[in-house]
Design an enzyme around this catalytic site. Structure first.
Site, short mmCIF file in Angstrom:
data_model
loop_
_atom_site.label_atom_id
_atom_site.label_comp_id
_atom_site.label_asym_id
_atom_site.label_seq_id
_atom_site.Cartn_x
_atom_site.Cartn_y
_atom_site.Cartn_z
N ARG A 203 4.07 3.87 -0.49
CA ARG A 203 4.49 2.70 0.29
C ARG A 203 3.29 2.17 1.07
O ARG A 203 2.25 2.81 1.11
CB ARG A 203 5.65 3.07 1.21
CG ARG A 203 5.38 4.34 1.99
CD ARG A 203 5.93 4.37 3.35
NE ARG A 203 5.40 3.31 4.17
CZ ARG A 203 4.18 3.34 4.72
NH1 ARG A 203 3.35 4.38 4.57
NH2 ARG A 203 3.76 2.34 5.48
N GLY A 204 3.52 1.02 1.73
CA GLY A 204 2.42 0.35 2.42
C GLY A 204 1.82 -0.66 1.45
O GLY A 204 1.60 -0.33 0.27
N ALA A 205 1.59 -1.87 1.92
CA ALA A 205 1.23 -2.97 1.01
C ALA A 205 0.03 -2.66 0.11
O ALA A 205 0.13 -2.77 -1.12
CB ALA A 205 1.00 -4.24 1.83
N ARG B 50 8.96 -4.21 -5.71
CA ARG B 50 9.32 -4.59 -4.33
C ARG B 50 8.83 -6.02 -4.12
O ARG B 50 7.73 -6.37 -4.59
CB ARG B 50 8.68 -3.64 -3.29
CG ARG B 50 9.23 -2.23 -3.32
CD ARG B 50 8.69 -1.40 -2.16
NE ARG B 50 9.34 -1.72 -0.90
CZ ARG B 50 8.89 -1.28 0.29
NH1 ARG B 50 7.79 -0.55 0.37
NH2 ARG B 50 9.55 -1.59 1.39
N GLN C 13 8.82 5.45 9.43
CA GLN C 13 7.42 5.51 8.99
C GLN C 13 6.48 5.83 10.15
O GLN C 13 5.41 6.41 9.96
CB GLN C 13 7.00 4.18 8.34
CG GLN C 13 7.57 3.94 6.96
CD GLN C 13 8.86 3.16 7.00
OE1 GLN C 13 9.61 3.22 7.97
NE2 GLN C 13 9.15 2.43 5.94
N ASP D 229 2.43 -7.37 5.42
CA ASP D 229 2.77 -7.28 4.00
C ASP D 229 2.52 -8.59 3.27
O ASP D 229 2.22 -8.60 2.08
CB ASP D 229 4.24 -6.87 3.83
CG ASP D 229 4.41 -5.40 4.15
OD1 ASP D 229 4.55 -5.07 5.34
OD2 ASP D 229 4.36 -4.60 3.21
N ASN E 114 6.07 -8.30 8.12
CA ASN E 114 5.69 -6.88 8.30
C ASN E 114 6.97 -6.10 8.57
O ASN E 114 8.07 -6.69 8.69
CB ASN E 114 4.69 -6.73 9.45
CG ASN E 114 4.08 -5.33 9.48
OD1 ASN E 114 3.60 -4.83 8.46
ND2 ASN E 114 4.12 -4.68 10.62
N LYS E 115 6.85 -4.80 8.68
CA LYS E 115 8.02 -3.92 8.86
C LYS E 115 8.96 -4.46 9.92
O LYS E 115 8.53 -4.89 10.99
CB LYS E 115 7.52 -2.52 9.22
CG LYS E 115 8.59 -1.46 9.45
CD LYS E 115 9.59 -1.35 8.33
CE LYS E 115 8.96 -1.08 6.99
NZ LYS E 115 9.91 -1.24 5.85
O1 MRU Z 1 8.37 -0.46 3.69
P1 MRU Z 1 6.96 -0.02 3.88
O2 MRU Z 1 6.83 1.31 4.51
O3 MRU Z 1 6.15 -0.16 2.61
O4 MRU Z 1 6.37 -1.10 4.90
C1 MRU Z 1 5.01 -1.02 5.24
C2 MRU Z 1 4.61 -1.97 6.30
O5 MRU Z 1 5.36 -2.80 6.75
C3 MRU Z 1 3.17 -1.92 6.73
O6 MRU Z 1 3.04 -2.31 8.07
C4 MRU Z 1 2.33 -2.86 5.85
O7 MRU Z 1 2.58 -2.64 4.51
C5 MRU Z 1 0.89 -2.73 6.12
S1 MRU Z 1 0.26 -1.18 5.51
C6 MRU Z 1 -1.41 -1.22 5.71
#
Ligand code: MRU
Length: 371
Positions: free
Chosen positions: A68-70, A111, A217, A258, A268-269
Site C-alpha cells: 500500500r501507499g501510492a 485501486r 496505518q 495519492d 490523501n488518506k
Molecule cells: O490506503 P493506503 O494505505 O494505500 O493510503 C495511503 C495514503 O493515503 C498515503 O498517505 C499516500 O499514499 C502517500 S504514501 C507516500
C-alpha cells in the site's frame, strides 16, 4: 517457490518493534521474476514477506493493502505487468500485445485513487509495446522500465527529504497521518522522508502519529517504522489532533498524497481534510509531500478525483473483534480531498511548490496528457 497471497500462514517471524532495525525496510523488491513485498496487513505483529508470483497475487496484494501507499503500489503494479508477461512464455508478439492490454487494465485499476498505480502501469506497458520481439523480449523491456520507476522513486524520496528539511525552519514537533514512509515507497518515504531528514539533522523533537482509522496505518505501520529507526514519536487517536494543536504541541503538519489535481486539490488518506481545517484554524503550516508522479495535471480539480470506497467490514471490526453492532450500516471512504486553499506548500522531488498552485503545478508536473 510460488506462495499464494490469499492464504496467510500463522506468524513465522515475530518482530519486536522496540528492537533496533535488523534489516532495512524494503516494501517492494524484484527478485527473479516476481515482486517480493512485506505483508503490511500483518504488521506490527509479524514481519512476513510474500513473493507475488502471479498477476492474481499482485492484484490481491494491492486490493487488500498487503502492499500500500501510492508510490509502492505503483512499483508493485509495474513489476506485476512484468510477471504477467513472463508467464506468457514464448508466445508470439501479437498474442502478447493483446494479453498486455488485459494485464494493464487489471493491474492498473486494482485501486482507483492513487495516480501512481495507473501511470506506472501505463509506463511499463508502453515500454513493453515499444520493445520489438516476442513476449520474453517485451518482458525484458517492461522490467527495465519497472526498475527505472523504482529507482526514480527512491531518488524522489531523497529529494523530498532534503527539500522538506529546508521548508521546516524551526518546526521541531510534527504531526502526520497514515503511513508515508519506507513501507509506502521505494525509498525513505514522502512526509516521513522529511521526518527522517529532520531526525538525522538533530532538528526533530517529536512526531505525533495519528492512528488513522479504520486500518490503523499510523498506529500499526508508522509507529513500527519510526520505532525501528529510533525516531521519537507518540501515537494519538485521530480525534485528539485538535487538542494537540490547541495545546501548542504541533509546529507543522506533514502528510502525503495519492493524487494531486491540477489546481492543487489533494486526495490523501481519509482524515487528512479534517487535519487541514484544524491546521488552518490554528495557523499551523500544512505541508503535503509527494513525488511529481503523484500529481495528475489531467484532473482539473478535486471534484474529478475518484475516492475509493472500501468494504464495510473494515469499519465494523478490527483483528477479529467487533467495533460496531453486527451488520451496522457503514460508509467507508478510504480517502478525502483537501482543497488547495488549505495547503501551505507541496514538498516535491522537484522542490517546493507554493500558491498559486495551478501555475506551479503546470510548470513542475506538465499539462494534461503527461505520463
Ligand atoms: O490506503 P493506503 O494505505 O494505500 O493510503 C495511503 C495514503 O493515503 C498515503 O498517505 C499516500 O499514499 C502517500 S504514501 C507516500
Amino acid at each position: 517457490m510460488s506462495r499464494p497471497i490469499a492464504t496467510i500462514p500463522p506468524a513465522t517471524h515475530p518482530v519486536d518493534a522496540r528492537a533496533p532495525a535488523a534489516q532495512p525496510i524494503t516494501a517492494v523488491a524484484w527478485d527473479g521474476g516476481a515482486a517480493v513485498i512485506i505483508d503490511q496487513r500483518q504488521l506490527p505483529d509479524t514481519l512476513v514477506h510474500w513473493r507475488l508470483s502471479t498477476v492474481d497475487a499482485v492484484v490481491d496484494a494491492i486490493r487488500t493493502l498487503a502492499v500500500r501507499g501510492a508510490p509502492a503500489i505503483g512499483i508493485a503494479g509495474a513489476y506485476g505487468v512484468v510477471t504477467g508477461l513472463l508467464a506468457l512464455g514464448d508466445v508470439a508478439r501479437a498474442t502478447a500485445l493483446t494479453e498486455l492490454e488485459r494485464l494493464a487494465l487489471r493491474i492498473g485499476t486494482a485501486r482507483p485513487t492513487a495516480v501512481n498505480l495507473a501511470t506506472a502501469v501505463a509506463r511499463v506497458t508502453r515500454a513493453a509495446s515499444a520493445t520489438s520481439g516476442d513476449a520474453p523480449a517485451m518482458a525484458a523491456g517492461a522490467l527495465a522500465e519497472a526498475r527505472a520507476i523504482h529507482d526514480q522513486d527512491r531518488a524522489s524520496c531523497e529529494s523530498i527529504g532534503r527539500h522538506g528539511l529546508g521548508m521546516l525552519g524551526d518546526a521541531r514537533r510534527l504531526l502526520t497521518h497514515c503511513n508515508t514512509g519506507r513501507l509506502a515507497t521505494g525509498g525513505d518515504g514522502t512526509a516521513l522522508a522529511i521526518v527522517y531528514a529532520a531526525h538525522a539533522a538533530g532538528r526533530l523533537d517529536e512526531v505525533l502519529v495519528d492512528e488513522t482509522r479504520p486500518l490503523l496505518q499510523g498506529a500499526r505501520l508508522t509507529a513500527w517504522e519510526l520505532a525501528r529507526a529510533g525516531v521519537p514519536h507518540r501515537v494519538l487517536v485521530d480525534g485528539a489532533a485538535g487538542l494537540a494543536m490547541v495545546r501548542g504541541m504541533v509546529d507543522a503538519v506533514v502528510v502525503g498524497c495519492d493524487r494531486v489535481a491540477a489546481n492543487g486539490d489533494t486526495a490523501n488518506k481519509v482524515g487528512t481534510y479534517g487535519l487541514a481545517v484544524l491546521a488552518a484554524r490554528h495557523h499551523i503550516p500544512f505541508l503535503v509531500a509527494g513525488p511529481l508522479t503523484s500529481f495528475d495535471p489531467s484532473t482539473p480539480d478535486g471534484a474529478g478525483i475518484v475516492v475509493e470506497e472500501r468494504a464495510a467490514d473494515e469499519v465494523r471490526g478490527f483483528g477479529g473483534a467487533a467495533t460496531t453492532p453486527v451488520g451496522a450500516p457503514v460508509w467507508n471512504p478510504a480517502f478525502d480531498v483537501t482543497p488547495a486553499e488549505l495547503i501551505t506548500a507541496f514538498v516535491t522531488d522537484a522542490g517546493i511548490l507554493r500558491p498559486p498552485f495551478g501555475p506551479a503545478i503546470a510548470i513542475a508536473a506538465g499539462g494534461p496528457g503527461r505520463g
